[in-house]
Design a protein around this motif. Structure first.
Motif, PDB file in Angstrom:
ATOM      1  N   THR A 123      -8.538  55.849  -3.256  1.00  0.00           N
ATOM      2  CA  THR A 123      -8.958  56.544  -4.474  1.00  0.00           C
ATOM      3  C   THR A 123      -8.129  55.998  -5.635  1.00  0.00           C
ATOM      4  N   GLY A 124      -8.475  56.444  -6.836  1.00  0.00           N
ATOM      5  CA  GLY A 124      -7.778  55.948  -8.013  1.00  0.00           C
ATOM      6  C   GLY A 124      -6.328  56.364  -8.098  1.00  0.00           C
ATOM      7  N   ASP A 125      -5.917  57.347  -7.294  1.00  0.00           N
ATOM      8  CA  ASP A 125      -4.525  57.785  -7.297  1.00  0.00           C
ATOM      9  C   ASP A 125      -3.588  56.797  -6.613  1.00  0.00           C
ATOM     10  N   PHE A 126      -4.135  55.936  -5.759  1.00  0.00           N
ATOM     11  CA  PHE A 126      -3.269  55.096  -4.940  1.00  0.00           C
ATOM     12  C   PHE A 126      -2.644  53.966  -5.756  1.00  0.00           C
ATOM     13  N   ARG A 127      -1.340  53.767  -5.587  1.00  0.00           N
ATOM     14  CA  ARG A 127      -0.625  52.622  -6.132  1.00  0.00           C
ATOM     15  C   ARG A 127       0.295  52.102  -5.038  1.00  0.00           C
ATOM     16  N   SER A 128       0.142  50.856  -4.688  1.00  0.00           N
ATOM     17  CA  SER A 128       0.974  50.295  -3.626  1.00  0.00           C
ATOM     18  C   SER A 128       2.438  50.290  -4.052  1.00  0.00           C
ATOM     19  N   THR A 129       3.303  50.674  -3.125  1.00  0.00           N
ATOM     20  CA  THR A 129       4.744  50.633  -3.381  1.00  0.00           C
ATOM     21  C   THR A 129       5.360  49.324  -2.903  1.00  0.00           C
ATOM     22  N   ASP A 130       4.527  48.449  -2.370  1.00  0.00           N
ATOM     23  CA  ASP A 130       5.002  47.145  -1.912  1.00  0.00           C
ATOM     24  C   ASP A 130       5.580  46.373  -3.095  1.00  0.00           C
ATOM     25  N   PRO A 131       6.831  45.870  -3.018  1.00  0.00           N
ATOM     26  CA  PRO A 131       7.465  45.195  -4.157  1.00  0.00           C
ATOM     27  C   PRO A 131       6.672  44.006  -4.676  1.00  0.00           C
ATOM     28  N   HIS A 133       3.419  43.526  -4.710  1.00  0.00           N
ATOM     29  CA  HIS A 133       2.286  43.978  -5.504  1.00  0.00           C
ATOM     30  C   HIS A 133       2.737  44.643  -6.807  1.00  0.00           C
ATOM     31  N   GLN A 134       3.854  45.353  -6.769  1.00  0.00           N
ATOM     32  CA  GLN A 134       4.363  45.956  -7.996  1.00  0.00           C
ATOM     33  C   GLN A 134       4.724  44.890  -9.023  1.00  0.00           C
ATOM     34  N   ARG A 158      -3.294  35.038  -7.368  1.00  0.00           N
ATOM     35  CA  ARG A 158      -2.355  35.237  -6.257  1.00  0.00           C
ATOM     36  C   ARG A 158      -2.766  36.410  -5.377  1.00  0.00           C
ATOM     37  N   LEU A 159      -3.602  37.310  -5.907  1.00  0.00           N
ATOM     38  CA  LEU A 159      -4.089  38.426  -5.115  1.00  0.00           C
ATOM     39  C   LEU A 159      -4.977  37.969  -3.957  1.00  0.00           C
ATOM     40  N   SER A 220      -6.458  42.663   7.398  1.00  0.00           N
ATOM     41  CA  SER A 220      -5.231  42.923   8.162  1.00  0.00           C
ATOM     42  C   SER A 220      -3.976  42.570   7.375  1.00  0.00           C
ATOM     43  N   LEU A 221      -4.091  41.718   6.351  1.00  0.00           N
ATOM     44  CA  LEU A 221      -2.926  41.271   5.588  1.00  0.00           C
ATOM     45  C   LEU A 221      -2.648  42.131   4.363  1.00  0.00           C
ATOM     46  N   GLU A 222      -3.400  43.218   4.200  1.00  0.00           N
ATOM     47  CA  GLU A 222      -3.113  44.157   3.121  1.00  0.00           C
ATOM     48  C   GLU A 222      -1.787  44.866   3.417  1.00  0.00           C
ATOM     49  N   PRO A 223      -1.118  45.421   2.384  1.00  0.00           N
ATOM     50  CA  PRO A 223       0.170  46.090   2.618  1.00  0.00           C
ATOM     51  C   PRO A 223       0.023  47.311   3.516  1.00  0.00           C
ATOM     52  N   ALA A 224       1.095  47.623   4.232  1.00  0.00           N
ATOM     53  CA  ALA A 224       1.071  48.718   5.199  1.00  0.00           C
ATOM     54  C   ALA A 224       0.739  50.049   4.535  1.00  0.00           C
TER      55      ALA A 224
END
Length: 288
Positions: A123-131, A133-134, A158-159, A220-224
């Motif tokens: 959903t639109g609330d999600f923001r990855s905390t992966d460094p 991607h940040q 790069r995405l 499968s390579l998306e952040p955890a």
């Protein structure tokens, strides 16, 4: 790839919105990721159109659709198009930003939606905390603010490989198919222009309101943390399920279109063929 000559337009309250419309039968709407347009679905449309009516719109401000000149919501634009088509309810299939549009729309306009597929999104609330991607989001935002197209394009592309791969690991044709529509969309805008988008907030807290079948697909390579959020989303929906496409990142639908279409057709076969039945949640699926 398709272009403007293949498109129809819908006269919205704030300019014309473009969409591709082909095939016949139950309605499947393909929603593209950010900065690109309907052309990322070129591999998928002919296959799906053999069984379904397929509509692939350009989101406002993207591709061949008008830019916003007043406040708007993605979900309201899509709802207006679906009412104009008078062919729903629709199965919404969204990649990245398109996945957010799909979940926004089923929450805000549930009567127009028959089922939902999100890919690389929840959903639109999600923001990855992966460094990784940040840092990339910050680079993209700075480049947009200053009009630095070169830096923006380098960061944006790069995405496609993601943090564990490089551009050398990606078919150059895939990179081209992302690059060309992204540059076209960027050319429609100027640095520092007003963003008229009104986001739907608090959406993840409302996912229990989704009472149609939902499939959350990820490479499968998306952040955890995205995989975990997809599992939470699917678990909160009565008929929710997940699928993972091995060896792909954020653009799983483009990297492995055959695998993505296979997963999608399986889902459509159950979600559309028996829309009134709510089966037990299916186990997570991994496509290798």
């Amino acid at each position: 790839m398709t272009g403007a000559s293949d498109l129809r337009t819908f006269p919205s309250a704030d300019g014309d919105l473009a969409y591709r419309d082909t095939g016949s039968g139950d309605l499947v709407v393909l929603l593209h990721s950010g900065f690109v347009d309907h052309r990322i679905w070129d591999d998928h449309v002919p296959v799906l159109a053999e069984r379904y009516r397929v509509v692939a719109p350009d989101t406002r401000g993207h591709g061949f659709s008008a830019n916003a000149t007043a406040p708007f919501r993605w979900a309201d634009d899509l709802a207006a198009l679906l009412r104009h088509l008078d062919a729903g309810p629709a199965v919404l299939v969204g990649l990245s930003m398109g996945g957010v549009i799909a979940t926004d729309t089923v929450l805000e306009h549930p009567g127009l939606v028959r089922a939902v597929v999100t890919a690389g999104a929840v959903t639109g609330d999600f923001r990855s905390t992966d460094p990784w991607h940040q840092e990339l989001r910050e680079t993209i935002a700075r480049a947009l603010a200053t009009g630095d197209v070169t830096t923006w394009l380098d960061a944006f592309l790069r995405l496609v490989p993601g943090p564990g791969r490089s551009a050398d690991d990606i078919d150059p044709e895939i990179l081209r198919r992302v690059r060309e529509p992204a540059l076209h969309t960027l050319s429609k805008h100027s640095a520092g222009e007003k963003d008229w988008l009104v986001p739907v907030t608090g959406s993840f807290d409302r996912v229990g309101e989704i009472h149609v079948p939902l499939l959350a697909v990820n490479g499968s390579l998306e952040p955890a943390d995205l995989h975990a959020a997809a599992e939470r989303l699917a678990g909160a929906v009565p008929d929710g399920r997940t699928a993972t496409i091995e060896g792909t990142g954020h653009y799983s639908a483009i990297e492995r279109p055959d695998a993505f279409i296979g997963v999608l057709l399986d889902f459509l076969g159950s979600a559309v063929a028996a829309p009134c039945q709510v089966p037990s949640p299916a186990p997570a699926r991994v496509v290798r």
